[in-house]
Design an enzyme around this catalytic site. Structure first.
Site, short mmCIF file in Angstrom:
data_model
loop_
_atom_site.label_atom_id
_atom_site.label_comp_id
_atom_site.label_asym_id
_atom_site.label_seq_id
_atom_site.Cartn_x
_atom_site.Cartn_y
_atom_site.Cartn_z
N THR A 69 -4.00 6.21 7.16
CA THR A 69 -3.55 7.34 6.53
C THR A 69 -2.07 7.50 6.36
O THR A 69 -1.72 8.16 5.54
CB THR A 69 -4.17 8.66 6.72
OG1 THR A 69 -3.83 8.93 8.36
CG2 THR A 69 -5.94 8.52 6.75
N HIS A 104 -9.33 11.76 12.41
CA HIS A 104 -9.66 11.02 11.39
C HIS A 104 -10.65 10.32 12.08
O HIS A 104 -10.85 10.04 13.19
CB HIS A 104 -8.46 10.27 10.77
CG HIS A 104 -7.30 10.96 10.41
ND1 HIS A 104 -6.10 10.67 10.10
CD2 HIS A 104 -7.46 12.44 10.10
CE1 HIS A 104 -5.21 11.62 9.88
NE2 HIS A 104 -5.96 12.98 9.95
N HIS A 170 6.07 17.49 7.05
CA HIS A 170 4.78 17.64 7.36
C HIS A 170 4.61 19.19 7.27
O HIS A 170 5.46 19.80 7.33
CB HIS A 170 4.39 17.31 8.75
CG HIS A 170 3.02 17.45 9.00
ND1 HIS A 170 2.33 18.44 9.36
CD2 HIS A 170 1.85 16.63 8.99
CE1 HIS A 170 0.85 18.37 9.44
NE2 HIS A 170 0.70 17.12 9.25
N LYS A 180 3.73 13.39 17.62
CA LYS A 180 2.52 13.37 17.07
C LYS A 180 1.66 12.11 17.26
O LYS A 180 0.22 12.29 16.99
CB LYS A 180 2.49 13.75 15.24
CG LYS A 180 2.69 15.06 14.96
CD LYS A 180 3.02 15.15 13.55
CE LYS A 180 1.53 15.88 13.07
NZ LYS A 180 0.64 14.60 12.25
#
Length: 378
Positions: A69, A104, A170, A180
């Site tokens: 992603t 995810h 973000h 992250k």
């Protein structure tokens, strides 16, 4: 003008009578010699010793890598990182890659190969992170925001952890990249969910690190686990590297964020009646869950109650069963917020953040989603 849509382009023609302004980030040429720039960053990092001096022969090395992603150009810099490790006496059998999937889905073998490159995929061990499998997690304690920290056991057991990724604005962490890769990248579901609950706070917003409780929680958690070396890229909209930042978890990331603000921050002299926005194509519009980030940015340029046309192909649909379930369960934003404050649930947070944006404008979505689904999601 042409706008990216999935892996295609859509041509936009406006009538001559319609006044408009194109908001564009600064045009920065790609690094002329990215290989040399990457090596320079690895050998002269920000705030810490060169990578070769940090690792020792016999140590196990975990390299954390973006999932599909987010584009970071891992296929370019990973071979160079591995080569530096080998020159330090690290054997390839002691180096492994973990895909920082966060909450995810897992990647397929072919997606893994595409991200790291065919050569490295045959030489190194590749692992998907699974945030739900508690047997694969190690507990590190609780942050000041009361977030329990669970992290991938394999990553936790490594002697050294190298965090990689790319940096962009973000919508609640302030900026991507940096910490992250660890949290939420290889964190447990419970950790991700508790941290993400802080997005309900006002200071959890785009472009803000200082005073952002969600970012501060991420950083504290990452420091509890330990990050030995950071390697982040900044890309232009064509996906070419325009900046590389390596070294200390905080100092290198801060420098990358400064570049992102300089390149991607766009001044607006007045708000528009209508905004037309593209996510930038694949993978940023891979699903509605990811496309929401563009919606957040684009609405910053729109008058309250204005109209937004969002180009987001969404070939993988909604992108989150939890998001879908909450949209179908609750009829309005107030009910969603009330339920979230009582019991924060991932997926529900997306229903809330998107719903909060859709309250501000009329949004038209150009996508592969059916009209029925698009209308149901607002």
């Amino acid at each position: 003008m042409k706008l990216f849509y999935g892996e295609q382009e859509i041509e936009l023609k406006l009538p001559p009578s319609v006044p408009y302004k194109v908001l564009e980030n600064k045009i920065v040429k790609p690094l002329p010699d990215p290989v040399n720039s990457i090596l320079e960053a690895l050998r002269n990092p920000i705030g810490i010793s060169p990578l070769r001096q940090i690792v020792r022969a016999g140590e196990s090395i975990a390299i954390l890598v973006n999932d599909n992603t987010r584009v970071a150009r891992s296929e370019l810099f990973l071979p160079l990182i591995v080569d530096e490790l080998r020159k330090s006496g690290i054997k390839e059998k002691d180096i492994f890659i973990v895909f920082a999937n966060g909450s995810h889905r897992s990647l397929s073998p072919s997606e893994m190969v595409e991200i790291v490159g065919h050569d490295l995929s045959e030489r190194l061990k590749l692992y998907n992170h699974d945030s739900i499998n508690k047997q694969e997690l190690k507990y590190f304690g609780v942050t000041r925001h009361n977030t329990p920290i669970y992290v991938n056991k394999r990553v936790a057991a490594a002697d050294r952890r190298i965090l990689t990724g790319s940096v962009l604005h973000h919508y609640f962490a302030g900026f991507g990249g940096g910490r992250k890769a660890l949290i939420p990248g290889v964190a447990g579901w419970e950790t991700i969910q508790k941290n993400h609950s802080l997005l309900l706070e006002d200071n959890a917003c785009t472009g803000k690190l200082v005073g952002n409780p969600l970012h501060e929680d991420l950083l504290e958690a990452a420091q509890m686990v330990g990050a030995d070396f950071l390697f982040n890229t900044v890309l232009n909209e064509a996906g070419n590297i325009i900046g590389v930042f390596a070294g200390d978890l905080i100092k290198a990331h801060t420098k990358a964020c400064e570049m992102v603000n300089e390149v991607n921050g766009v001044g607006i002299d007045r708000l528009a009646d209508v905004v037309i926005a593209s996510c930038g194509g694949h993978p940023k519009d891979i699903n509605l869950y990811q496309a929401h980030k563009t919606l957040d940015h684009a609405l910053s340029a729109l008058k309250p109650g204005g109209q937004l046309i969002l180009l987001a192909r969404c070939p993988e649909g909604i992108g989150s069963d939890g998001y879908r379930d909450w949209v179908f369960k609750y009829n309005n934003l107030k009910d969603i917020e009330k339920a979230l404050r009582k019991n924060f649930v991932l997926g529900g947070h997306k229903a809330y953040t998107v719903g909060r944006l859709l309250d501000k404008a009329i949004v038209y979505l150009v996508s592969d989603l059916s009209s029925e689904i698009a209308l149901k999601f607002g």
